[in-house]
Design an enzyme around this catalytic site. Structure first.
Site, short mmCIF file in Angstrom:
data_model
loop_
_atom_site.label_atom_id
_atom_site.label_comp_id
_atom_site.label_asym_id
_atom_site.label_seq_id
_atom_site.Cartn_x
_atom_site.Cartn_y
_atom_site.Cartn_z
N GLY A 1 -3.99 1.77 -4.40
CA GLY A 1 -3.48 2.14 -3.08
C GLY A 1 -1.98 1.89 -3.09
O GLY A 1 -1.54 0.74 -3.07
N ALA A 2 -1.21 2.97 -3.18
CA ALA A 2 0.25 2.82 -3.25
C ALA A 2 0.87 3.11 -1.88
O ALA A 2 2.03 3.52 -1.79
CB ALA A 2 0.82 3.77 -4.31
N ASN B 1 1.49 1.75 2.30
CA ASN B 1 2.42 0.77 2.87
C ASN B 1 2.23 -0.63 2.29
O ASN B 1 3.20 -1.26 1.84
CB ASN B 1 2.24 0.73 4.39
CG ASN B 1 2.84 1.95 5.06
OD1 ASN B 1 3.75 2.58 4.51
ND2 ASN B 1 2.35 2.28 6.23
N VAL B 2 1.01 -1.13 2.31
CA VAL B 2 0.78 -2.51 1.84
C VAL B 2 0.90 -2.60 0.32
O VAL B 2 1.56 -3.49 -0.22
CB VAL B 2 -0.61 -3.03 2.30
CG1 VAL B 2 -0.85 -4.44 1.77
CG2 VAL B 2 -0.72 -3.01 3.82
N GLY B 3 0.29 -1.65 -0.38
CA GLY B 3 0.30 -1.69 -1.85
C GLY B 3 1.71 -1.62 -2.42
O GLY B 3 2.08 -2.41 -3.31
N HIS C 1 -11.18 -12.33 9.50
CA HIS C 1 -9.89 -11.67 9.71
C HIS C 1 -10.07 -10.55 10.74
O HIS C 1 -9.98 -9.37 10.44
CB HIS C 1 -9.37 -11.13 8.37
CG HIS C 1 -8.06 -10.42 8.47
ND1 HIS C 1 -6.90 -11.01 8.92
CD2 HIS C 1 -7.72 -9.13 8.18
CE1 HIS C 1 -5.92 -10.15 8.89
NE2 HIS C 1 -6.39 -8.99 8.47
N ASP D 1 -2.95 5.49 -7.11
CA ASP D 1 -3.35 6.11 -5.84
C ASP D 1 -4.09 7.41 -6.14
O ASP D 1 -3.92 8.02 -7.21
CB ASP D 1 -2.11 6.38 -4.96
CG ASP D 1 -2.46 6.45 -3.47
OD1 ASP D 1 -2.22 5.45 -2.76
OD2 ASP D 1 -3.00 7.49 -3.03
N ASN E 1 -9.53 -3.18 4.95
CA ASN E 1 -10.29 -3.67 6.11
C ASN E 1 -11.57 -2.88 6.36
O ASN E 1 -11.64 -1.71 5.98
CB ASN E 1 -9.39 -3.58 7.36
CG ASN E 1 -8.55 -4.83 7.52
OD1 ASN E 1 -9.04 -5.93 7.37
ND2 ASN E 1 -7.28 -4.64 7.84
N ASN F 1 -13.90 3.10 4.73
CA ASN F 1 -13.38 2.21 3.67
C ASN F 1 -14.46 1.65 2.76
O ASN F 1 -14.19 1.36 1.58
CB ASN F 1 -12.55 1.09 4.30
CG ASN F 1 -11.19 1.60 4.75
OD1 ASN F 1 -10.85 2.76 4.51
ND2 ASN F 1 -10.41 0.77 5.41
N1 LIG Z 1 -6.37 -7.88 4.81
C1 LIG Z 1 -5.24 -7.77 5.49
O1 LIG Z 1 -4.67 -8.77 5.94
C2 LIG Z 1 -4.63 -6.43 5.70
C3 LIG Z 1 -5.36 -5.30 5.44
N2 LIG Z 1 -4.81 -4.07 5.59
C4 LIG Z 1 -5.64 -2.93 5.22
O2 LIG Z 1 -5.17 -2.43 3.97
C5 LIG Z 1 -5.51 -1.05 3.87
C6 LIG Z 1 -4.26 -0.26 3.47
O3 LIG Z 1 -3.31 -0.27 4.51
P1 LIG Z 1 -1.94 0.56 4.36
O4 LIG Z 1 -1.35 0.30 3.03
O5 LIG Z 1 -1.16 0.33 5.56
O6 LIG Z 1 -2.51 2.07 4.38
P2 LIG Z 1 -1.81 3.36 3.76
O7 LIG Z 1 -2.51 4.54 4.36
O8 LIG Z 1 -0.35 3.28 3.86
O9 LIG Z 1 -2.19 3.28 2.21
C7 LIG Z 1 -3.51 3.39 1.73
C8 LIG Z 1 -3.45 4.16 0.43
O10 LIG Z 1 -4.77 4.17 -0.15
C9 LIG Z 1 -4.87 5.41 -0.85
N3 LIG Z 1 -6.26 5.71 -1.15
C10 LIG Z 1 -7.22 6.15 -0.31
N4 LIG Z 1 -8.38 6.33 -1.00
C11 LIG Z 1 -8.14 5.99 -2.28
C12 LIG Z 1 -8.93 5.93 -3.45
N5 LIG Z 1 -10.21 6.29 -3.44
N6 LIG Z 1 -8.34 5.53 -4.60
C13 LIG Z 1 -7.03 5.16 -4.62
N7 LIG Z 1 -6.24 5.19 -3.53
C14 LIG Z 1 -6.78 5.60 -2.38
C15 LIG Z 1 -4.22 6.41 0.09
O11 LIG Z 1 -3.87 7.62 -0.58
C16 LIG Z 1 -3.03 5.62 0.59
O12 LIG Z 1 -1.86 5.89 -0.16
C17 LIG Z 1 -6.09 -0.66 5.24
O13 LIG Z 1 -7.49 -0.68 5.18
C18 LIG Z 1 -5.59 -1.76 6.16
O14 LIG Z 1 -6.41 -1.94 7.27
C19 LIG Z 1 -3.52 -3.91 6.01
C20 LIG Z 1 -2.75 -4.99 6.30
C21 LIG Z 1 -3.25 -6.34 6.19
O1 LIG Z 2 -4.05 -5.15 11.78
C1 LIG Z 2 -4.52 -4.46 10.86
O2 LIG Z 2 -5.36 -3.55 11.02
C2 LIG Z 2 -4.09 -4.75 9.46
C3 LIG Z 2 -4.31 -6.16 9.21
O3 LIG Z 2 -5.38 -6.59 8.84
C4 LIG Z 2 -3.26 -7.07 9.65
O4 LIG Z 2 -2.07 -6.68 9.73
O5 LIG Z 2 -3.60 -8.21 9.94
#
Ligand SMILES: NC(=O)C1=CN([C@@H]2O[C@H](COP(=O)(O)OP(=O)(O)OC[C@H]3O[C@@H](n4cnc5c(N)ncnc54)[C@H](O)[C@@H]3O)[C@@H](O)[C@H]2O)C=CC1
Ligand SMILES: O=C([O-])CC(=O)C(=O)O
Length: 311
Positions: free
Chosen positions: A7-8, A10-12, A175, A32, A120, A95
């Site tokens: 996953g490249a 925002n977070v990756g 979380h 990605d 998540n 997810n």
């Molecule tokens: N545990 C935590 O504290 C946190 C969890 N998250 C979660 O992290 C996840 C990612 O968030 P963001 O990076 O903001 O989302 P994003 O949409 O910016 O990036 C997700 C990436 O995953 C890729 N992707 C989707 N399916 C895929 C697959 N089968 N194989 C490879 N890549 C794939 C997408 O193309 C996309 O580039 C979300 O589920 C978010 O809720 C986000 C922030 C904190």
């Molecule tokens: O809020 C969200 O959905 C993403 C996350 O887990 C966080 O930033 O804590």
């Protein structure tokens, strides 16, 4: 030392950026599913090297898991983020399938890797990977507590007008907006309990703001946060690769600890080269114990939903 980030987005990409900038690993592979996306992010990060002075090799691939072979740590951020008004739990339907297939592919090429789950709803995604793919429990770690604790420390620092790094505080439990448990009783400012500086009302507000910290940012940004999440994952990767044995609240598999079984949920852990090296059972008071049990009940409801989703 090689780290793969699946996953490249925002977070990756932020995580890759922090790992490189801080020289935590010698090699980072971003993967990605979106054609060319990880390649682009990797090239952009690499072009920081001469200005910020790092030597980490960063590369990107589109769905080619062979390039991730022999990674020591794999970070899973693939999947969709929430939008304003949504809960993390609402992401489970999409997810769960993504996380399961991604981790299956990761294990083909890096069977010994320590896996950090970010997608998540994170506690349930961690549980899913552990139960369906037979990963040893010390090698599967959910990232939530590191981020929630950093938000808790930030809100405390703002309330006290003191540097966040002088404040020690931890969030345990699930979380989720309603499941996390900021341990206000144990929070301190250079060893002095914060309740000597803040009233009970202010402390309760800090705890409430911490719990909805992710939702607040999602409302402001239109998608969920990435700088602090990416930095929190990098902090955990550092503790693993450099065997720092930091105490970090992580979502890990419990077998009797805190009175819970067969669940992944946030508790304080020692994180080092073997992943989860110890689960610390700290003394909770009766109220905290009750909150933890309630939090576990909520996480378990989501875990049960997996049976229908993946059937
Ligand atoms: N545990 C935590 O504290 C946190 C969890 N998250 C979660 O992290 C996840 C990612 O968030 P963001 O990076 O903001 O989302 P994003 O949409 O910016 O990036 C997700 C990436 O995953 C890729 N992707 C989707 N399916 C895929 C697959 N089968 N194989 C490879 N890549 C794939 C997408 O193309 C996309 O580039 C979300 O589920 C978010 O809720 C986000 C922030 C904190
Ligand atoms: O809020 C969200 O959905 C993403 C996350 O887990 C966080 O930033 O804590």
């Amino acid at each position: 030392m090689k780290v793969t980030i699946v996953g490249a987005g925002n977070v990756g990409a932020t995580c890759a950026d922090v790992i490189s900038y801080r020289g935590i690993a010698s090699e980072v592979v971003l993967l990605d599913i979106k054609e060319g996306f990880a390649e682009g992010k990797a090239l952009d990060i690499m072009q920081c090297a001469t200005n910020t002075g790092f030597n980490t090799k960063v590369s990107g691939v589109t769905n080619d898991y062979s390039k991730t072979a022999n990674s020591q740590v794999v970070v899973v951020t693939s999947g969709i983020p929430r939008k304003p008004g949504m809960t993390r739990e609402e992401l489970i339907g999409i997810n769960a399938g993504i996380v399961k297939s991604v981790v299956e592919n990761v294990l083909k090429y890096s069977p010994e890797a320590i896996i950090l789950m970010v997608s998540n709803p994170m506690d349930t995604m961690t549980y899913l990977a552990l139960k369906s793919l037979g990963i040893p429990k010390n090698k599967l770690i959910g990232m939530g507590g590191a981020l929630d604790s950093s938000r808790f420390r930030t809100y405390l620092s703002l309330a006290m007008d003191k540097p966040a790094n002088d404040i020690s505080a931890m969030v345990i439990g699930g979380h989720g907006d309603t499941t996390m448990i900021p341990l206000t009783r144990l929070a301190s400012y250079n060893g002095i309990p914060v309740n000597q500086f803040l009233s009970e009302d202010v402390l309760q507000k800090v705890a409430a703001d911490t719990m909805v910290g992710g939702a607040t940012l999602t409302g402001l940004l239109g998608t969920s946060a990435w700088y602090a999440p990416g930095a929190s994952v990098a902090y955990m990767v550092d503790s693993i690769l450099n065997d720092q044995k930091k105490m970090i609240a992580c979502s890990v598999y419990l077998e009797g600890e805190y009175g819970q079984n067969d669940i992944c949920i946030g508790v304080p852990c020692i994180i080092g080269k073997d992943g989860v090296e110890e689960i610390l059972e700290i003394g909770l008071d009766d109220n905290e114990k009750a909150l933890f049990a309630k939090s576990a009940d909520a996480v378990r409801i989501m875990n049960d939903a997996l049976k229908t989703i993946l059937a």
